[in-house]
Design a protein around this motif. Structure first.
Motif, PDB file in Angstrom:
ATOM      1  N   ASP A   1       0.863  -1.183   0.000  1.00  0.00           N
ATOM      2  CA  ASP A   1       0.000   0.000   0.000  1.00  0.00           C
ATOM      3  C   ASP A   1       0.906   1.242   0.000  1.00  0.00           C
ATOM      4  N   VAL A   2       0.640   2.150  -0.934  1.00  0.00           N
ATOM      5  CA  VAL A   2       1.490   3.337  -1.067  1.00  0.00           C
ATOM      6  C   VAL A   2       1.524   4.139   0.249  1.00  0.00           C
ATOM      7  N   ARG A   3       0.458   4.075   1.051  1.00  0.00           N
ATOM      8  CA  ARG A   3       0.442   4.833   2.318  1.00  0.00           C
ATOM      9  C   ARG A   3       1.441   4.232   3.306  1.00  0.00           C
ATOM     10  N   GLN A   4       1.566   2.911   3.291  1.00  0.00           N
ATOM     11  CA  GLN A   4       2.545   2.291   4.194  1.00  0.00           C
ATOM     12  C   GLN A   4       3.972   2.588   3.749  1.00  0.00           C
ATOM     13  N   VAL A   5       4.181   2.566   2.429  1.00  0.00           N
ATOM     14  CA  VAL A   5       5.513   2.883   1.898  1.00  0.00           C
ATOM     15  C   VAL A   5       5.887   4.303   2.307  1.00  0.00           C
ATOM     16  N   LEU A   6       4.935   5.228   2.162  1.00  0.00           N
ATOM     17  CA  LEU A   6       5.203   6.629   2.483  1.00  0.00           C
ATOM     18  C   LEU A   6       5.455   6.809   3.982  1.00  0.00           C
ATOM     19  N   ALA A   7       4.682   6.128   4.810  1.00  0.00           N
ATOM     20  CA  ALA A   7       4.871   6.256   6.261  1.00  0.00           C
ATOM     21  C   ALA A   7       6.288   5.836   6.644  1.00  0.00           C
ATOM     22  N   ALA A   8       6.749   4.714   6.081  1.00  0.00           N
ATOM     23  CA  ALA A   8       8.103   4.231   6.413  1.00  0.00           C
ATOM     24  C   ALA A   8       9.150   5.239   5.941  1.00  0.00           C
ATOM     25  N   ARG A   9       8.940   5.822   4.763  1.00  0.00           N
ATOM     26  CA  ARG A   9       9.936   6.774   4.243  1.00  0.00           C
ATOM     27  C   ARG A   9       9.946   8.056   5.072  1.00  0.00           C
ATOM     28  N   ILE A  10       8.762   8.514   5.468  1.00  0.00           N
ATOM     29  CA  ILE A  10       8.713   9.753   6.273  1.00  0.00           C
ATOM     30  C   ILE A  10       9.408   9.500   7.613  1.00  0.00           C
ATOM     31  N   GLU A  11       9.196   8.317   8.189  1.00  0.00           N
ATOM     32  CA  GLU A  11       9.840   8.007   9.464  1.00  0.00           C
ATOM     33  C   GLU A  11      11.355   7.932   9.319  1.00  0.00           C
ATOM     34  N   ALA A  12      11.819   7.529   8.134  1.00  0.00           N
ATOM     35  CA  ALA A  12      13.278   7.404   7.916  1.00  0.00           C
ATOM     36  C   ALA A  12      13.909   8.731   7.477  1.00  0.00           C
ATOM     37  N   ALA A  13      13.093   9.732   7.185  1.00  0.00           N
ATOM     38  CA  ALA A  13      13.627  10.979   6.612  1.00  0.00           C
ATOM     39  C   ALA A  13      14.261  11.863   7.685  1.00  0.00           C
ATOM     40  N   THR A  14      15.261  12.651   7.241  1.00  0.00           N
ATOM     41  CA  THR A  14      15.874  13.613   8.151  1.00  0.00           C
ATOM     42  C   THR A  14      15.098  14.917   8.017  1.00  0.00           C
ATOM     43  N   LEU A  15      14.311  15.236   9.044  1.00  0.00           N
ATOM     44  CA  LEU A  15      13.571  16.506   9.021  1.00  0.00           C
ATOM     45  C   LEU A  15      13.133  16.837  10.445  1.00  0.00           C
ATOM     46  N   PRO A  16      12.893  18.128  10.719  1.00  0.00           N
ATOM     47  CA  PRO A  16      12.501  18.513  12.083  1.00  0.00           C
ATOM     48  C   PRO A  16      11.291  17.707  12.552  1.00  0.00           C
ATOM     49  N   ARG A  17      11.287  17.369  13.842  1.00  0.00           N
ATOM     50  CA  ARG A  17      10.234  16.488  14.394  1.00  0.00           C
ATOM     51  C   ARG A  17       8.827  16.999  14.140  1.00  0.00           C
ATOM     52  N   GLU A  18       8.679  18.347  14.262  1.00  0.00           N
ATOM     53  CA  GLU A  18       7.307  18.879  14.106  1.00  0.00           C
ATOM     54  C   GLU A  18       6.819  18.699  12.668  1.00  0.00           C
ATOM     55  N   LEU A  19       7.762  18.806  11.689  1.00  0.00           N
ATOM     56  CA  LEU A  19       7.357  18.618  10.291  1.00  0.00           C
ATOM     57  C   LEU A  19       7.088  17.148   9.999  1.00  0.00           C
ATOM     58  N   GLN A  20       7.881  16.291  10.623  1.00  0.00           N
ATOM     59  CA  GLN A  20       7.675  14.849  10.448  1.00  0.00           C
ATOM     60  C   GLN A  20       6.295  14.441  10.997  1.00  0.00           C
ATOM     61  N   GLY A  21       5.986  14.945  12.200  1.00  0.00           N
ATOM     62  CA  GLY A  21       4.683  14.651  12.818  1.00  0.00           C
ATOM     63  C   GLY A  21       3.554  15.182  11.954  1.00  0.00           C
ATOM     64  N   PHE A  22       3.745  16.392  11.427  1.00  0.00           N
ATOM     65  CA  PHE A  22       2.722  17.004  10.575  1.00  0.00           C
ATOM     66  C   PHE A  22       2.485  16.137   9.335  1.00  0.00           C
ATOM     67  N   ALA A  23       3.574  15.730   8.673  1.00  0.00           N
ATOM     68  CA  ALA A  23       3.435  14.925   7.445  1.00  0.00           C
ATOM     69  C   ALA A  23       2.731  13.602   7.749  1.00  0.00           C
ATOM     70  N   LEU A  24       3.053  12.987   8.881  1.00  0.00           N
ATOM     71  CA  LEU A  24       2.408  11.710   9.226  1.00  0.00           C
ATOM     72  C   LEU A  24       0.914  11.906   9.516  1.00  0.00           C
ATOM     73  N   ARG A  25       0.569  13.048  10.134  1.00  0.00           N
ATOM     74  CA  ARG A  25      -0.862  13.326  10.383  1.00  0.00           C
ATOM     75  C   ARG A  25      -1.601  13.556   9.073  1.00  0.00           C
ATOM     76  N   VAL A  26      -0.960  14.287   8.141  1.00  0.00           N
ATOM     77  CA  VAL A  26      -1.593  14.512   6.831  1.00  0.00           C
ATOM     78  C   VAL A  26      -1.802  13.168   6.141  1.00  0.00           C
ATOM     79  N   LEU A  27      -0.789  12.320   6.191  1.00  0.00           N
ATOM     80  CA  LEU A  27      -0.883  10.994   5.547  1.00  0.00           C
ATOM     81  C   LEU A  27      -2.031  10.181   6.137  1.00  0.00           C
ATOM     82  N   ASP A  28      -2.196  10.302   7.447  1.00  0.00           N
ATOM     83  CA  ASP A  28      -3.272   9.583   8.139  1.00  0.00           C
ATOM     84  C   ASP A  28      -4.657   9.901   7.579  1.00  0.00           C
TER      85      ASP A  28
END
Ligand SMILES: Nc1ncnc2c1ncn2[C@@H]1O[C@H](COP(=O)(O)OP(=O)(O)O)[C@@H](O)[C@H]1O
Ligand SMILES: [Mg+2]
Length: 278
Positions: free
Chosen positions: A120-147
């Motif tokens: 599922d593309v959403r699972q692939v994206l979640a794993a990549r966002i978790e592995a990405a180097t970015l400020p925590r607040e932006l990472q949390g934001f992106a994961l909430r948007v994905l949700d």
């Protein structure tokens, strides 16, 4: 799977292409073999995607799965032509025709139902966002948007750009399916827009060429997006949100030149969401 080094050796010819994941060699007169580098595992997804595309005339047909020196290989119908990136460099005045062809082939892909064993593309994206180097607040934001984004059952290419589209006369064939996934078409479309907008041209390209490419790139991106929307004749949902999650996920690929623009896009979206939620 044909697991015969002798059989594999009998047909192999000159190297035609080389990428990050694989090398592609001629195989007999009408085929090529894509041999994966050790450690790369995309051949399963690529074989599944190509099997589901059989008869749709938008990708080379999958002829066989082989092994050579322990490396998995896919034998594919050989496309006699050039990739669209190369053609854009040679015939830049045809940029809008290429943009339409790029959109048409992508829409044809999205008419295909994805095999159930693709991720599922959403699972692939979640794993990549978790592995990405970015400020925590932006990472949390992106994961909430994905949700908040939907799952889907369409075939998604996962890395759709003109370098992965081959043109042979009137025929357009999409190659390189190792990142194939299942999802809604918008997920795949947004990633393509992001790549068209910002993916770096080949390192070492002279400045003048880069300037010309920037103009052509903007025309190509807008032409592709317009043609995709026009031909699909249905509202495209959540495109801005898909762009946000793809920008965050792309940061896991370690491409420093793109980092400032990706972070700026994320920051703008995050600030915008904060204003709305106040
Ligand atoms: N079916 C094909 N027919 C002819 N050439 C191909 C075919 N598939 C791949 N190639 C050539 O090999 C190159 C790399 O293939 P690709 O599948 O994009 O691998 P990678 O994952 O390494 O980028 C392509 O750019 C193209 O030149
Ligand atoms: Mg490729």
């Amino acid at each position: 799977m044909t697991d015969s080094t002798a059989a594999a050796g009998a047909g192999i010819g000159p190297r035609l292409g080389v990428g990050r994941e694989a090398e592609v060699y001629a195989w007999g007169d009408d085929a090529v073999v894509k041999l994966y580098r050790p450690g790369y595992r995309g051949h399963g997804a690529e074989a599944a995607a190509l099997a589901s595309l059989a008869g749709h005339d938008v990708a080379p047909s999958l002829v066989d799965v082989v092994k050579r020196d322990g490396r998995p290989g896919l034998v594919l119908e050989r496309i006699v032509g050039a990739d669209m990136l190369d053609l854009l460099r040679r015939r830049p005045w045809q940029v809008l025709a290429f943009a339409r062809a790029l959109a048409g082939a992508h829409l044809a892909v999205h008419c295909v139902e994805a095999p159930a064993d693709l991720p599922d593309v959403r699972q692939v994206l979640a794993a990549r966002i978790e592995a990405a180097t970015l400020p925590r607040e932006l990472q949390g934001f992106a994961l909430r948007v994905l949700d908040g984004l939907p799952s889907g059952d369409r075939l998604c290419h996962g890395d759709y750009h003109p370098g992965n589209v081959m043109v042979s006369g009137d025929r357009v064939s999409v190659i390189d399916w190792s990142n194939a996934a299942r999802g809604v078409p918008e997920a795949d479309h947004a990633r393509a827009i992001l790549l068209l907008r910002w993916a770096d041209p080949v390192p070492g390209t002279p400045l003048v060429t880069r300037g010309l490419m920037a103009v052509g790139r903007s025309l190509l991106t807008r032409g592709y997006a317009r043609a995709y929307a026009d031909v699909s004749r249905r509202p495209l949902r959540d495109l801005d949100s898909w762009l946000v999650v793809h920008a965050a996920a792309r940061l896991s690929e370690g491409l420093m030149v793109e980092q400032p623009r990706l972070l700026a896009l994320l920051n703008r979206a995050w600030q915008g969401a904060r204003v709305l939620n106040r």
